[in-house]
Motif scaffolding. Structure first.
Motif, PDB file in Angstrom:
ATOM      1  N   PRO A  23      39.697  40.733  52.267  1.00  0.00           N
ATOM      2  CA  PRO A  23      39.125  40.840  50.917  1.00  0.00           C
ATOM      3  C   PRO A  23      38.468  42.186  50.616  1.00  0.00           C
ATOM      4  CG  PRO A  23      38.513  38.745  51.903  1.00  0.00           C
ATOM      5  CD  PRO A  23      39.171  39.553  52.969  1.00  0.00           C
ATOM      6  N   VAL A  24      37.731  42.751  51.552  1.00  0.00           N
ATOM      7  CA  VAL A  24      37.043  44.010  51.275  1.00  0.00           C
ATOM      8  C   VAL A  24      38.044  45.149  51.114  1.00  0.00           C
ATOM      9  CG1 VAL A  24      35.426  45.712  52.209  1.00  0.00           C
ATOM     10  CG2 VAL A  24      34.900  43.275  52.379  1.00  0.00           C
ATOM     11  N   LEU A  25      39.009  45.243  52.026  1.00  0.00           N
ATOM     12  CA  LEU A  25      40.004  46.309  51.925  1.00  0.00           C
ATOM     13  C   LEU A  25      40.856  46.156  50.670  1.00  0.00           C
ATOM     14  CD1 LEU A  25      41.162  46.618  55.643  1.00  0.00           C
ATOM     15  CD2 LEU A  25      39.604  48.097  54.365  1.00  0.00           C
ATOM     16  N   TYR A  26      41.221  44.916  50.351  1.00  0.00           N
ATOM     17  CA  TYR A  26      42.005  44.679  49.146  1.00  0.00           C
ATOM     18  C   TYR A  26      41.203  45.050  47.901  1.00  0.00           C
ATOM     19  CZ  TYR A  26      44.989  42.491  45.717  1.00  0.00           C
ATOM     20  OH  TYR A  26      45.794  42.289  44.637  1.00  0.00           O
ATOM     21  N   SER A  27      39.929  44.704  47.876  1.00  0.00           N
ATOM     22  CA  SER A  27      39.084  45.035  46.731  1.00  0.00           C
ATOM     23  C   SER A  27      38.936  46.542  46.571  1.00  0.00           C
ATOM     24  CB  SER A  27      37.705  44.391  46.880  1.00  0.00           C
ATOM     25  OG  SER A  27      37.821  42.998  46.877  1.00  0.00           O
ATOM     26  N   GLY A  97      33.749  36.800  43.247  1.00  0.00           N
ATOM     27  CA  GLY A  97      34.984  36.688  44.021  1.00  0.00           C
ATOM     28  C   GLY A  97      35.518  35.278  44.179  1.00  0.00           C
ATOM     29  N   ARG A  98      34.665  34.284  44.067  1.00  0.00           N
ATOM     30  CA  ARG A  98      35.125  32.899  44.223  1.00  0.00           C
ATOM     31  C   ARG A  98      35.707  32.317  42.949  1.00  0.00           C
ATOM     32  NH1 ARG A  98      29.675  31.260  46.643  1.00  0.00           N
ATOM     33  NH2 ARG A  98      29.425  33.404  47.107  1.00  0.00           N
ATOM     34  N   LEU A  99      35.525  33.009  41.829  1.00  0.00           N
ATOM     35  CA  LEU A  99      36.029  32.500  40.555  1.00  0.00           C
ATOM     36  C   LEU A  99      37.463  32.943  40.348  1.00  0.00           C
ATOM     37  CD1 LEU A  99      32.903  33.272  38.357  1.00  0.00           C
ATOM     38  CD2 LEU A  99      33.504  31.126  39.494  1.00  0.00           C
ATOM     39  N   SER A 100      38.216  32.154  39.591  1.00  0.00           N
ATOM     40  CA  SER A 100      39.602  32.512  39.322  1.00  0.00           C
ATOM     41  C   SER A 100      39.812  32.605  37.816  1.00  0.00           C
ATOM     42  CB  SER A 100      40.551  31.489  39.939  1.00  0.00           C
ATOM     43  OG  SER A 100      40.311  30.217  39.389  1.00  0.00           O
ATOM     44  N   GLY A 101      40.925  33.189  37.428  1.00  0.00           N
ATOM     45  CA  GLY A 101      41.261  33.322  36.022  1.00  0.00           C
ATOM     46  C   GLY A 101      40.820  34.663  35.452  1.00  0.00           C
ATOM     47  N   PRO A 102      41.193  34.923  34.207  1.00  0.00           N
ATOM     48  CA  PRO A 102      40.901  36.217  33.589  1.00  0.00           C
ATOM     49  C   PRO A 102      39.490  36.349  33.018  1.00  0.00           C
ATOM     50  CG  PRO A 102      42.207  34.894  32.102  1.00  0.00           C
ATOM     51  CD  PRO A 102      42.111  34.121  33.396  1.00  0.00           C
ATOM     52  N   TRP A 103      38.829  35.250  32.684  1.00  0.00           N
ATOM     53  CA  TRP A 103      37.544  35.323  31.984  1.00  0.00           C
ATOM     54  C   TRP A 103      36.433  35.989  32.787  1.00  0.00           C
ATOM     55  CZ3 TRP A 103      38.065  35.235  27.122  1.00  0.00           C
ATOM     56  CH2 TRP A 103      39.073  34.494  26.540  1.00  0.00           C
ATOM     57  N   PHE A 154      40.978  40.013  37.664  1.00  0.00           N
ATOM     58  CA  PHE A 154      42.165  39.170  37.773  1.00  0.00           C
ATOM     59  C   PHE A 154      42.989  39.534  38.999  1.00  0.00           C
ATOM     60  CE2 PHE A 154      46.177  37.274  36.053  1.00  0.00           C
ATOM     61  CZ  PHE A 154      45.707  35.979  36.006  1.00  0.00           C
ATOM     62  N   SER A 155      43.031  40.820  39.348  1.00  0.00           N
ATOM     63  CA  SER A 155      43.769  41.228  40.547  1.00  0.00           C
ATOM     64  C   SER A 155      43.142  40.631  41.804  1.00  0.00           C
ATOM     65  CB  SER A 155      43.797  42.751  40.669  1.00  0.00           C
ATOM     66  OG  SER A 155      44.487  43.324  39.587  1.00  0.00           O
ATOM     67  N   ILE A 156      41.829  40.710  41.899  1.00  0.00           N
ATOM     68  CA  ILE A 156      41.152  40.151  43.066  1.00  0.00           C
ATOM     69  C   ILE A 156      41.287  38.634  43.083  1.00  0.00           C
ATOM     70  CG2 ILE A 156      38.878  39.799  44.125  1.00  0.00           C
ATOM     71  CD1 ILE A 156      38.213  42.695  43.273  1.00  0.00           C
ATOM     72  N   ALA A 157      41.075  37.992  41.935  1.00  0.00           N
ATOM     73  CA  ALA A 157      41.161  36.530  41.877  1.00  0.00           C
ATOM     74  C   ALA A 157      42.574  36.049  42.205  1.00  0.00           C
ATOM     75  CB  ALA A 157      40.745  36.038  40.492  1.00  0.00           C
ATOM     76  N   PHE A 158      43.582  36.725  41.692  1.00  0.00           N
ATOM     77  CA  PHE A 158      44.959  36.298  41.926  1.00  0.00           C
ATOM     78  C   PHE A 158      45.318  36.386  43.398  1.00  0.00           C
ATOM     79  CE2 PHE A 158      49.561  36.789  42.090  1.00  0.00           C
ATOM     80  CZ  PHE A 158      49.949  35.717  41.320  1.00  0.00           C
ATOM     81  N   GLU A 159      44.901  37.460  44.045  1.00  0.00           N
ATOM     82  CA  GLU A 159      45.234  37.621  45.462  1.00  0.00           C
ATOM     83  C   GLU A 159      44.444  36.664  46.346  1.00  0.00           C
ATOM     84  OE1 GLU A 159      46.995  38.862  48.945  1.00  0.00           O
ATOM     85  OE2 GLU A 159      47.620  39.235  46.893  1.00  0.00           O
ATOM     86  N   LEU A 160      43.165  36.523  46.074  1.00  0.00           N
ATOM     87  CA  LEU A 160      42.334  35.713  46.952  1.00  0.00           C
ATOM     88  C   LEU A 160      42.502  34.217  46.720  1.00  0.00           C
ATOM     89  CD1 LEU A 160      39.033  37.771  47.069  1.00  0.00           C
ATOM     90  CD2 LEU A 160      41.002  37.845  48.595  1.00  0.00           C
TER      91      LEU A 160
END
Length: 181
Positions: A23-27, A97-103, A154-160
């Motif tokens: 997660p950290v490297l991806y972020s 980071g634990r939330l998903s979606g675009p909002w 959204f990029s972080i949420a989609f991947e994680l």
């Protein structure tokens, strides 16, 4: 339908579960590209006079404004925008980071705009007060920060939260009741 090289859509189909994303490297990677892409878009908006706020506004508290007119200062401003995006991506990961979606990403971008343009920016002298900037600059930069936040969030949420992509592709070998077709 697997490709000849043993991969399908970038995922290994050998039956092994792909490695979990760091997660950290991806972020940090997302932060870099968010800063690069949206910093270049902001540079274009500045060049087209959609906004009166300099590309190098993040350097304003540290460097006298009179020397922030050349190409290298604008490039330094892009570098500072990338640095801000790296920090923002890590903050997003830690807080949302634990939330998903675009909002959450849209809200995140709006909060960063408010910090940069309504609170810390005018306080440090990086950005003129909102009443002096003009509606064109406010609208342009607000929309840009919304898209920037959406990109990061959204990029972080989609991947994680992409658990479907971690499912084994060959389910019939794992005892799935569905026939392999």
């Amino acid at each position: 339908m697997a490709a000849d090289n043993g991969q399908e859509n970038g995922r290994v189909v050998s039956g092994r579960i792909p490695e979990r994303t760091q997660p950290v490297l991806y972020s940090l990677k997302i932060g870099f590209f968010a800063g690069l892409i949206w910093g270049l878009v902001r540079w274009l908006a500045t060049a087209l006079n959609f906004t009166n706020v300099s590309q190098a506004f993040l350097l304003d508290p540290f460097v006298p404004r009179k020397i922030m007119v050349g190409f290298y200062w604008q490039l330094s401003g892009l570098g500072m925008f990338i640095l801000m995006s790296l920090i923002a991506a890590l903050v997003y990961l830690g807080i949302l980071g634990r939330l998903s979606g675009p909002w959450p990403g849209l809200l995140f971008g709006a909060v960063w705009w408010a910090m940069a343009y309504a609170w810390l920016g005018p306080l440090t002298g990086a950005v003129p007060p909102l009443k002096e900037i003009g509606w064109s600059s406010i609208a342009t930069d607000f929309c840009l920060f919304l898209m920037w936040g959406l990109f990061i969030g959204f990029s972080i949420a989609f991947e994680l939260h992409d658990e479907a992509g971690r499912e084994p592709l060959n389910k019939s070998a794992k005892g799935s009741p569905q026939p392999n077709s």
